[in-house]
Write an enzyme that holds these catalytic residues in place. Sequence first.
Site, PDB file in Angstrom:
ATOM      1  CE1 TYR A 182      -4.050   1.947   0.471  1.00 25.26           C
ATOM      2  CE2 TYR A 182      -2.765   3.162   2.090  1.00 25.26           C
ATOM      3  CZ  TYR A 182      -3.889   3.051   1.288  1.00 25.26           C
ATOM      4  OH  TYR A 182      -4.832   4.041   1.290  1.00 25.26           O
ATOM      5  N   GLY A 184       1.468   3.967   1.505  1.00 19.68           N
ATOM      6  CA  GLY A 184       2.075   4.530   2.699  1.00 19.68           C
ATOM      7  C   GLY A 184       3.060   3.631   3.404  1.00 19.68           C
ATOM      8  CE  LYS A 185       0.841  -0.840   5.314  1.00 17.65           C
ATOM      9  NZ  LYS A 185       0.472  -2.215   5.063  1.00 17.65           N
ATOM     10  CG  ASN A 186       8.623   1.421   6.375  1.00 13.85           C
ATOM     11  OD1 ASN A 186       7.628   2.067   6.686  1.00 13.85           O
ATOM     12  ND2 ASN A 186       9.581   1.128   7.240  1.00 13.85           N
TER      13      ASN A 186
END
Length: 368
Positions: A182, A184-186
């Site tokens: 997704y 916004g993940k790292n």
Amino acid sequence: MIPFLDLKAQYASIKEEIDAAVLGVLASAQYVLGDEVAAFEREFAEYCGAKHAIAVNTGTSALHLALLAAGVGPGDEVITVPFTFVATASAICYTGARPVFVDVEPVTLTMDPTALEAAITPKTKAIVPVHLYGQMAEMDEIAAVAARYGLPVIEDACQAHGAEYKGRRAGSLGVSGCFSFYPGKNLGACGEGGIVVTGNDEHAARIRMLRDWGQEQRYHHVLKGFNYRMDGIQGAILRVKLRHLENWIAMRRAHAARYTAMLADSRDIRRPSEIAGRRHVYHVYAVRTDDRAALQDRLQANGIQFGQHYPIPVHLQAAHADLGYGPGDFPVSEAAAREGLSLPIYPEMTVRQVESVVAAVRASAYVG
């Protein structure tokens, strides 16, 4: 204004690489799976220290297929935690199985191994620890309990790209590990994406078929499968971003260290703890306070965005009322849900921005 996350800044920092990767896929017309996805699978498997990686369309799909590959189905039970994003429980429900919750540890907010054994029944088919906020669960103790009962451990590593436990990467300690990409993940896609990593040849082959309509080869449908394929553009983008991930992790860890040091004398702000032997990758920097409303007001007054991960634990969500849990069943999870607030953290933050956030937090906290 200080955003909670700045994806525009990330794109600007690698724009030329991303644009070239996307245009390459458009020129190749390999829009679904294809060479870029296959290359990303190889590279991500190597990064995690796993034999196989199977790219899918979401982290939820990754969990669903990993559970199916482990033989989970209707009438089974799968043990996990209530303090997680709802997708963990939803993926279990997709198989026809029932989520069974155990509480989390008060320090890491990951699965409490001491509560695990009491939750095991003859119907238990798998255990799904969640590596929350970027720090891995206590995998040795969880694995020991699982081994005594012959149960597979499937890691929900959707927030833990690059996290480590005693030198081993997230996703490589269970029978399989599941990641979300997704945005916004790292390690985030420019859209949706997910992946399963595993060292089990049989599970890998089954997941590859399940993600693509159960096909062993084109139009030969061996299993009742799904349309869970990753598209080529996301594979190409993730290949670019994977090359930057370790540097981004280092920057996140540096910002987290500044937060931790500068909030050390804020007595009513409880900071996250990094456990010895585990590399925390700080997908989220979540503090806890008894007066969250006051802290939120102060941050808003200073133009600082924040998050809550997660304000309602899964066992108290209306969608899962049928599981029969209620308030008070998992007190550590419920306390974390009441008290937690996530501060901005992303690689492109400046030191001045971190200092501004700290100043606002300290202004609403008791210091001394």
